[in-house]
Scaffold this motif. Structure first.
Motif, PDB file in Angstrom:
ATOM      1  N   LEU A   3      -2.632   2.478  -4.009  1.00 26.07           N
ATOM      2  CA  LEU A   3      -1.630   1.789  -4.812  1.00 26.07           C
ATOM      3  C   LEU A   3      -2.306   0.575  -5.410  1.00 26.07           C
ATOM      4  N   MET A   4      -1.909   0.215  -6.621  1.00 24.65           N
ATOM      5  CA  MET A   4      -2.475  -1.032  -7.136  1.00 24.65           C
ATOM      6  C   MET A   4      -1.448  -1.809  -7.930  1.00 24.65           C
ATOM      7  N   ILE A   5      -1.589  -3.113  -7.844  1.00 26.30           N
ATOM      8  CA  ILE A   5      -0.651  -3.969  -8.561  1.00 26.30           C
ATOM      9  C   ILE A   5      -1.419  -4.932  -9.449  1.00 26.30           C
ATOM     10  N   GLU A   6      -0.768  -5.306 -10.529  1.00 28.56           N
ATOM     11  CA  GLU A   6      -1.328  -6.313 -11.428  1.00 28.56           C
ATOM     12  C   GLU A   6      -0.462  -7.550 -11.295  1.00 28.56           C
ATOM     13  N   ILE A   7      -1.020  -8.594 -10.687  1.00 27.18           N
ATOM     14  CA  ILE A   7      -0.222  -9.798 -10.436  1.00 27.18           C
ATOM     15  C   ILE A   7       0.233 -10.420 -11.757  1.00 27.18           C
ATOM     16  N   ASP A   8      -0.637 -10.381 -12.765  1.00 25.55           N
ATOM     17  CA  ASP A   8      -0.339 -11.092 -14.010  1.00 25.55           C
ATOM     18  C   ASP A   8       0.388 -10.226 -15.046  1.00 25.55           C
ATOM     19  N   PHE A  46      -1.679  -6.339   0.013  1.00 24.04           N
ATOM     20  CA  PHE A  46      -1.703  -6.818  -1.370  1.00 24.04           C
ATOM     21  C   PHE A  46      -1.797  -8.338  -1.448  1.00 24.04           C
ATOM     22  N   ILE A  48       0.907 -10.290  -1.107  1.00 26.63           N
ATOM     23  CA  ILE A  48       2.084 -10.713  -1.864  1.00 26.63           C
ATOM     24  C   ILE A  48       3.242 -10.975  -0.916  1.00 26.63           C
TER      25      ILE A  48
ATOM     26  N   GLN B 119      -6.792  -6.786 -14.281  1.00 23.63           N
ATOM     27  CA  GLN B 119      -7.085  -7.267 -12.937  1.00 23.63           C
ATOM     28  C   GLN B 119      -6.032  -6.745 -11.967  1.00 23.63           C
ATOM     29  N   VAL B 120      -6.493  -5.992 -10.998  1.00 26.34           N
ATOM     30  CA  VAL B 120      -5.534  -5.410 -10.068  1.00 26.34           C
ATOM     31  C   VAL B 120      -5.926  -5.688  -8.621  1.00 26.34           C
ATOM     32  N   VAL B 121      -4.942  -5.585  -7.752  1.00 24.26           N
ATOM     33  CA  VAL B 121      -5.179  -5.582  -6.317  1.00 24.26           C
ATOM     34  C   VAL B 121      -4.869  -4.174  -5.857  1.00 24.26           C
ATOM     35  N   MET B 122      -5.788  -3.580  -5.135  1.00 23.45           N
ATOM     36  CA  MET B 122      -5.590  -2.192  -4.747  1.00 23.45           C
ATOM     37  C   MET B 122      -5.589  -2.071  -3.234  1.00 23.45           C
ATOM     38  N   ALA B 123      -4.719  -1.206  -2.732  1.00 22.05           N
ATOM     39  CA  ALA B 123      -4.683  -0.968  -1.296  1.00 22.05           C
ATOM     40  C   ALA B 123      -4.652   0.526  -1.054  1.00 22.05           C
ATOM     41  N   GLN B 211      -8.072  -4.277   1.574  1.00 24.46           N
ATOM     42  CA  GLN B 211      -8.011  -4.265   0.126  1.00 24.46           C
ATOM     43  C   GLN B 211      -9.191  -3.481  -0.384  1.00 24.46           C
ATOM     44  N   GLN B 307      -8.929  -8.312  -8.867  1.00 17.37           N
ATOM     45  CA  GLN B 307      -8.276  -9.488  -9.399  1.00 17.37           C
ATOM     46  C   GLN B 307      -9.143 -10.738  -9.248  1.00 17.37           C
ATOM     47  N   ASP B 323       2.299 -17.125  -0.735  1.00 19.48           N
ATOM     48  CA  ASP B 323       2.959 -15.823  -0.873  1.00 19.48           C
ATOM     49  C   ASP B 323       2.363 -14.775   0.046  1.00 19.48           C
ATOM     50  N   PRO B 325       1.421 -13.021   3.257  1.00 23.95           N
ATOM     51  CA  PRO B 325       1.848 -13.095   4.657  1.00 23.95           C
ATOM     52  C   PRO B 325       0.694 -13.042   5.647  1.00 23.95           C
TER      53      PRO B 325
END
Lengths: 134, 368
Positions: A3-8, A46, A48, B119-123, B211, B307, B323, B325
């Motif tokens: 899974l990946m998220i883009e914070i911005d 993540f 977040i 820019q991503v954070v991946m898990a 990550q 990121q 933010d 945890p």
């Protein structure tokens, strides 16, 4: 599965998580019965806020894709009913393309391609994602 | 020319050598703790910065050695030549590092290196389900030695004299004595602490945050699995060796091994300790170089990049993200974990560490 998220990104993070989980289910990478990481674990992975992941999982549960469990986190469990807003959102998306004079054939062809992609990934033996093709 | 000057020179030399080789522990995408996208790792500015950093280290070494020699010969001043020399070396190395870091950060900012990249954070959500726990049975030898140490202390306690020799001079003769009640605690306690710490680490590491580098997720997951596996393997070994060393020390102190053997035992202990330290160093450097090699070898996915998380790192060293945890965060440079200062428990941890240091300094001052 990754899974990946883009914070911005302009798209809220909880929507990013929701969409990817649904895509994972559609492409067979998250078959029914698969457990998802707990809210705390995913938030920590993540980096977040817990509430963000909570929101995504909540939405997924309300829409009938996962079942939240107190101890083990969440499990993929699909209820057949489509959400009430699906038709609305589909309409808006199609309108977007139609308004820009994209021909009906092209829109339909695109839809077909996407559905085909899901079906093909379903057939892959190792459920692997092809990141290089993204 | 005296012993203090030689000691200072050696210490400064060691510090500089450490600062030199420390750079090889930095990931290619984190030169001097600045996150850069993978397609920029070969930018000429980075090579320049590295070269200037090394030149700086050589200049620092020459400067400190010369100044130390000057103070040692002209003033014969011990404190300035030793503590002062080491302090100045540390400060100069930090300044050298800081300027390298600043230059890369500025190049990144002015060159807009992250433009056009997502820019991503991946898990990895599949491997989280089954953290690769190592069998904690590997800690049994360490526990057995620990228990042996406690038994030795309890059994020998009644027959011991009130004062025990705990410190030995170069000639092998005891030159410091400790009350036996104090000795009863001061020997097994460090063993209990280190064993608990290493045991906790071995349990915690498989569950730590995972990550994934989006430039090459599969290779990164494989690397992380390997690293965790290896680390969990070396920890029980480390615990066993440390406990063994402490057991030998306590056997001498509690009179099971005759003190006349101290001269023979101490070198053996030193060698054991050295083997442990060298073993860890080799293991860690090998693992990290493996990572760096893998990062450059494999074809990176250029559209998604990790990121730019510089915003969470104050001065590149302290992680602050309310933010997040997670309490423990993997360090960006070097090895190990640091605490998330944005986390309430992280604040408690840092405040208590500072408090413990202040209290122990205060106690020392009071005792004197």
């Amino acid at each position: 599965m990754f899974l990946m998220i883009e914070i911005d990104s302009d798209k809220p993070i909880y929507m990013q998580i929701r969409d990817q989980v649904i895509e994972g289910i559609a492409s067979g990478q998250l078959p029914p019965g698969t457990s998802l990481p707990s809210i705390r674990q995913l938030a920590a992975d993540f980096g977040i806020n817990l509430h963000t992941v909570n929101k995504a999982y909540d939405l997924l549960e309300r829409e009938g894709f996962i079942q939240l469990r107190r101890k083990t986190g969440a499990v993929v469990q699909i209820t057949p009913m489509l959400s009430d807003t699906w038709k609305e959102r589909q309409r808006a998306l199609l309108a977007e393309a139609y308004a820009k004079n994209v021909s009906s054939e092209e829109i339909l062809k695109n839809c077909q391609l996407i559905l085909q992609e899901f079906a093909e990934q379903h057939a892959l033996p190792d459920n692997s994602q092809k990141w290089s093709e993204l | 020319m005296n012993a203090a000057y030689i000691l200072m020179s050696l210490m400064s030399l060691l510090l500089v050598v450490f600062a030199w080789f420390w750079t090889s522990l930095m990931a290619k995408t984190l030169p001097f703790g600045v996150r850069i996208p993978p397609d920029r790792i070969d930018e000429p500015i980075i090579q320049h910065v590295y070269r200037d950093y090394y030149t700086g280290l050589i200049v620092i070494l020459l400067l400190v050695e010369a100044a130390g020699w000057f103070f040692a010969t002209s003033y014969n001043s011990l404190p300035i030549a030793t503590t002062g020399g080491i302090f100045v070396t540390l400060l100069l190395i930090y300044l050298d590092f800081y300027s390298a870091r600043r230059r890369i950060a500025q190049a990144k900012k002015s060159g807009n290196w992250y433009a056009g990249l997502r820019q991503v954070v991946m898990a990895d959500i599949s491997s989280n389900q089954q953290p690769a726990h190592i069998s904690l049975l590997w800690f049994i030898p360490a526990f057995i030695i620990l228990i042996a140490m406690i038994i030795v202390a309890i059994v020998r306690y009644p027959v011991l004299p009130q004062q025990l020799p705990t410190h030995f001079g170069i000639d092998g003769q005891p030159n410091r004595w400790t009350d036996k009640l104090v000795a009863l605690w001061t020997l097994p306690l460090p063993a209990i602490f280190t064993t608990a710490l290493l045991f906790g680490l071995a349990r915690y590491i498989p569950q730590a945050r995972q990550q994934v580098d989006p430039a090459n997720p599969e290779a990164d997951v494989a690397y992380q699995h390997e690293l965790r596996h290896r680390t969990s393997q070396i920890l029980p070994l480390l615990a066993t060796m440390i406990n063994l060393i402490l057991l030998v020390i306590s056997m001498i102190t509690f009179g099971i091994l005759p003190t006349s053997n101290v001269n023979a035992v101490v070198p053996v202990l030193m060698v054991m300790l050295l083997i442990v330290i060298i073993g860890i160093m080799v293991y860690l450097t090998r693992t990290i170089t493996l990572r760096n090699q893998r990062q450059t070898r494999t074809q990176p996915n250029t559209k998604f990049v990790a990121q730019d998380d510089d915003r969470y790192w104050i001065a590149g060293m302290f992680y602050y993200n309310p933010d997040d945890p997670a309490l423990w965060i993997e360090k960006r440079m070097g090895i190990g974990w640091t605490v998330n200062l944005g986390n309430p428990w992280g604040k408690v941890f840092i405040i208590s560490v500072v408090a413990i240091i202040l209290v122990s300094i205060g106690m020392r001052a009071l005792v004197r």
